[in-house]
Design an enzyme around this catalytic site. Structure first.
Site, PDB file in Angstrom:
ATOM      1  N   PRO A  20       0.830  -1.212   0.000  1.00 35.95           N
ATOM      2  CA  PRO A  20       0.000   0.000   0.000  1.00 35.95           C
ATOM      3  C   PRO A  20       0.864   1.262   0.000  1.00 35.95           C
ATOM      4  CG  PRO A  20      -0.801  -1.587   1.620  1.00 35.95           C
ATOM      5  CD  PRO A  20       0.518  -2.102   1.135  1.00 35.95           C
ATOM      6  N   GLU A  21       0.412   2.263  -0.741  1.00 34.26           N
ATOM      7  CA  GLU A  21       1.135   3.530  -0.765  1.00 34.26           C
ATOM      8  C   GLU A  21       0.574   4.461   0.303  1.00 34.26           C
ATOM      9  OE1 GLU A  21       2.364   4.994  -4.529  1.00 34.26           O
ATOM     10  OE2 GLU A  21       2.156   3.046  -5.498  1.00 34.26           O
TER      11      GLU A  21
ATOM     12  N   LYS B 184       4.452   5.436   4.916  1.00 36.87           N
ATOM     13  CA  LYS B 184       3.767   4.148   4.955  1.00 36.87           C
ATOM     14  C   LYS B 184       3.652   3.593   6.376  1.00 36.87           C
ATOM     15  CE  LYS B 184       5.319   3.162   0.257  1.00 36.87           C
ATOM     16  NZ  LYS B 184       6.004   2.235  -0.658  1.00 36.87           N
TER      17      LYS B 184
ATOM     18  N   ARG C 261      12.547  -3.048  -8.643  1.00 34.11           N
ATOM     19  CA  ARG C 261      11.144  -2.707  -8.896  1.00 34.11           C
ATOM     20  C   ARG C 261      10.941  -2.382 -10.368  1.00 34.11           C
ATOM     21  NH1 ARG C 261       8.334  -1.306  -4.298  1.00 34.11           N
ATOM     22  NH2 ARG C 261       6.541  -1.686  -5.655  1.00 34.11           N
TER      23      ARG C 261
END
Length: 271
Positions: free
Chosen positions: A2-3, A52, A260
């Site tokens: 989740p951002e 986060k 990523r």
């Protein structure tokens, strides 16, 4: 993972459900039994997010702070009314008069004191969703770095909150090639990136999804099918490798950078 906008929503939901109330805390899974014992019966005084990281203060002075980092697998479930029998590995359950909250699979779940919270905050960068954020601190790090701006935007000690989606999308919207070194980024470019993150992430908090396309590029405006993806939302380049850019029609590219997937348009984001 989740951002940051999701974590800010979770903070608001904790306040809505339990703010100012004494809560029961338990660990059905058992892995957080001691931490739950420290929180059980205390009033939930405040809830905040930095990047986060979720920070929920308990006690009259809020000096017992639940710190949660969801990581890749963490998930919260909120419900109203009496809490049902726990299903699965519930690390932490909070219950109050209005309902319950179950936490499963977080990367971190711990109780910190205020000093430990300060240590945590001090190692985090500026959060575009926080009123006290100082983008100049991030700029000073970026301006002297030979690391690519794509990597810097994912470094939570530089900018706290954005993840892979916001990283790819804000760089596209500002026409910045992701592999440009931080030291080669202009001051005006950084200001535009920051200001755009502030707007985009605030929109994400309100809508509970990430939408980054401008009005003229929505499915309705362009007469195209809506995006179908588990992350939801309309985007320019994220997970659109091999598809035509919504602006120029060039093929969206992808590359693995620092572990990523990176996405960009070679024309709209020319070096």
């Amino acid at each position: 993972m989740p951002e940051g906008h999701t974590i800010h929503r979770l903070a608001a939901e904790h306040l809505r459900m339990f703010g100012g109330l004494r809560v029961c805390a338990s660990s059905p899974q058992g892995r957080f039994a001691e931490g739950a014992r420290l929180l059980d019966g205390l009033m939930l005084r405040d809830a905040d997010a930095h990047g986060k990281h979720l920070l929920v203060g308990f006690g009259e002075d809020g000096d017992r702070v639940l710190h949660v980092h969801l990581g890749i697998y963490g998930k919260y479930t909120f419900g109203t009314g009496p809490a049902p029998a726990p299903v699965g590995a519930v690390r932490l359950r909070l219950t109050g008069a209005a309902g319950y909250a179950d936490l499963r699979g977080p990367n971190a779940c711990e109780v910190l004191d205020r000093g430990e919270v300060k240590v945590l905050r001090d190692r985090l960068g500026a959060d575009p969703l926080r009123a006290d954020a100082d983008p100049e601190l991030a700029w000073r790090r970026i301006a002297r770095s030979r690391t690519s701006v794509a990597v810097l935007l994912m470094d939570q000690s530089v900018v706290a909150g954005p993840g892979n989606i916001y990283r790819a999308e804000v760089l596209f919207r500002q026409g910045v090639h992701p592999l440009v070194q931080g030291s080669a980024l202009g001051r005006g470019q950084w200001s535009a990136i920051w200001d755009d993150l502030v707007v985009l992430m605030a929109d994400g908090v309100r809508a509970e999804r990430i939408d980054t396309v401008r009005p003229e590029h929505t499915p309705e405006a362009m007469g195209r099918p809506p995006r179908v993806d588990e992350h939801g939302g309309e985007v320019y380049v994220y997970r659109r490798a091999g598809l035509p850019c919504l602006v120029c029609g060039s093929e969206v590219r992808t590359e693995v950078v620092a572990g990523r997937n990176l996405f960009w348009c070679p024309v709209c984001q020319a070096v």
